[in-house]
Design an enzyme around this catalytic site. Structure first.
Site, PDB file in Angstrom:
ATOM      1  N   GLU A  93       0.791  -1.450  -0.039  1.00 38.10           N
ATOM      2  CA  GLU A  93      -0.022  -0.112   0.093  1.00 38.10           C
ATOM      3  C   GLU A  93       0.658   1.284  -0.008  1.00 38.10           C
ATOM      4  O   GLU A  93       1.493   1.783   0.932  1.00 38.10           O
ATOM      5  CB  GLU A  93      -1.000  -0.109   1.078  1.00 38.10           C
ATOM      6  CG  GLU A  93      -1.824  -1.257   1.015  1.00 38.10           C
ATOM      7  CD  GLU A  93      -3.090  -0.995   2.224  1.00 38.10           C
ATOM      8  OE1 GLU A  93      -3.044  -0.301   3.197  1.00 38.10           O
ATOM      9  OE2 GLU A  93      -4.014  -1.669   2.055  1.00 38.10           O
ATOM     10  N   CYS A 113      -1.650   9.241   2.858  1.00 39.34           N
ATOM     11  CA  CYS A 113      -1.252   8.712   1.527  1.00 39.34           C
ATOM     12  C   CYS A 113      -2.408   8.826   0.748  1.00 39.34           C
ATOM     13  O   CYS A 113      -2.022   8.819  -0.761  1.00 39.34           O
ATOM     14  CB  CYS A 113      -1.209   7.396   1.748  1.00 39.34           C
ATOM     15  SG  CYS A 113      -2.206   6.103   2.522  1.00 39.34           S
TER      16      CYS A 113
END
Length: 469
Positions: free
Chosen positions: A213, A247
């Site tokens: 991720e 993010c």
């Protein structure tokens, strides 16, 4: 547990315990999740204090962005685990017409979870929930940068699990490097694309499967038919949550040139409304987090100063407080395309604004960059939304809102190429930490013998089979 020998011993102890953990039934795994949740609830104030010490997160922000997503994952897993673990029926083709096909979900084995510093509690515990639900053993490596949270995480894990099932190892990158030498069955990493490549290279040496991720430059595209005030409010919240250290935060704005000035004005008003106490001397009284470290502070400051020296305009007064690791929100306009701030992930409270004339111009900007983890579209035109969805690629997309995809456990969360590999959350997290084992139960009626040699005289069997192709 920082020596190579002790890491190997820990890994071996989990391997030896794997069969027992693997063969647990749904209720046993649910009991572990309940025990984990109860321990988190009991330690909530310690966790919140650690998050404040590491990132100056307010109690409210830390609760909804770190604790609530974990509670949601646990509740969802407990509710659905019986169904997830049950072997799935799969139809058969003509060749195996009387056979029974099944999919069995078995744990990957001994897994390594490496988490980042920006959401240090949630991004460690949420994947752990999926790993436990799938019946794995795990070694956890939190970021040393968010030190206070790592200490609390260690205390939590030691309280709930034995080392031979789940263990947390503290330490710097050298510890992570030694861990990556071990032959884990699966590695789950959240962090930067640069380190993601290092993780993947290390995993390849042991043929370990990976979930990455990562991040990247996630765009928010705004067409000229939106309600500008509402869009500005949403973007200011999403961008400056956790001081931009998210993010899936919008990394830059692509906006129709006809509404740029109005949008910037609306952003300024929204910031004043959302962060009215920002200029207090005591930052602990504000709702605005700090930059995690001096190194990251300097990196973000350099990005801003470089962009301005390249000709960008700062739409807000610049304010840098190195002592308290605080950078006030920055909005940049009139950017040079080659500016460094447009070439790397910002991961800080800086919002570049780029204008476009046509949607094709906007999509060209997106396609000239690596595929993003997230993409946001603000438009009231179904035609425009369909065009943007069909001409771009991203790990996930939200139309007319931001960040909400991370809280949706019914959907997979993950990137594509540079922004990640694989997915997590809910059932998709369970699948990530499971091997889908194909099992065929053959009928007692042995049709297979009809295709044994000698083949002469059996041409009719092939013709019959082809009729169903």
């Amino acid at each position: 547990m920082n020596s190579n020998q002790s890491l190997s011993s820990l890994f071996n102890s989990q391997q030896q315990n794997l069969d027992e953990v693997k063969n647990t039934i749904a209720n046993e795994r649910k009991e572990k999740l309940i025990k984990l949740k109860n321990a988190i609830v009991a330690m909530e104030m310690e966790i919140l204090k650690a998050l404040h010490n590491d990132l100056r997160k307010s109690e409210f922000e830390a609760t909804f962005s770190e604790l609530i997503p974990v509670y949601t994952e646990i509740k969802f897993a407990i509710k659905n685990l019986d169904r997830w673990m049950k072997p799935k029926k799969v139809s058969s083709e003509i060749q195996n017409i009387l056979a029974k096909n099944r999919l069995y979900y078995e744990p990957k084995g001994v897994c390594l979870i490496i988490s980042p510093w920006n959401y240090p509690f949630q991004l460690m515990i949420a994947p752990l929930v999926s790993a436990i639900a799938a019946g794995n053993c795990c070694i956890l490596k939190p970021s040393e940068i968010s030190y206070h949270t790592s200490v609390v995480l260690k205390k939590l894990i030691d309280k709930v699990f034995n080392d031979n099932e789940v263990a947390l190892i503290e330490g710097d990158s050298t510890v992570a490097t030694e861990l990556l030498k071990l032959p884990f069955d699966h590695i789950f990493y959240t962090g930067s694309t640069v380190i993601g490549k290092v993780i993947m290279e290390a995993a390849a040496k042991n043929l370990s499967s990976v979930t990455l991720e990562l991040g990247g430059k996630s765009p928010a595209i705004i067409t000229n038919d939106v309600e500008i005030k509402k869009v500005a409010e949403k973007i200011m919240w999403a961008k400056f949550l956790n001081a931009g250290q998210t993010c899936i935060a919008p990394d830059y704005i692509l906006i129709h040139e006809s509404i740029e000035k109005e949008f910037i004005s609306a952003c300024k008003i929204s910031l004043e409304n959302q962060l009215p106490d920002l200029k207090k001397i005591n930052y602990d009284d504000t709702d605005y987090p700090k930059i995690v470290s001096k190194k990251h502070f300097e990196r973000i400051k350099n990005l801003i100063e470089s962009a301005i020296s390249d000709g960008a305009n700062s739409e807000l007064p610049l304010f840098f407080d190195e002592k308290n690791l605080t950078i006030f929100p920055v909005i940049l306009s009139s950017l040079n395309d080659k500016s460094k701030v447009m070439e790397e992930e910002i991961f800080g409270p800086v919002l570049p604004i780029i204008t476009f004339m046509t949607l094709k111009d906007a999509t060209n900007q997106v396609k000239n960059k690596p595929k993003a983890l997230a993409m946001y579209i603000f438009s009231n035109s179904e035609k425009d939304v369909d065009f943007l969805l069909s001409t771009t690629t991203a790990g996930g997309t939200v139309v007319n809102d931001l960040l909400i995809q991370f809280a949706e456990v019914n959907l997979p969360f993950g990137g594509v190429n540079n922004s990640g590999i694989g997915s997590s959350h809910g059932y998709y997290g369970f699948k990530t930490f499971s091997h889908e084992r194909a099992v065929i139960f053959q009928s007692k009626i042995n049709f297979t013998s009809q295709i044994f040699p000698p083949y002469k005289g059996k041409e009719k069997i092939l013709k019959l089979m082809k009729r169903f192709m």
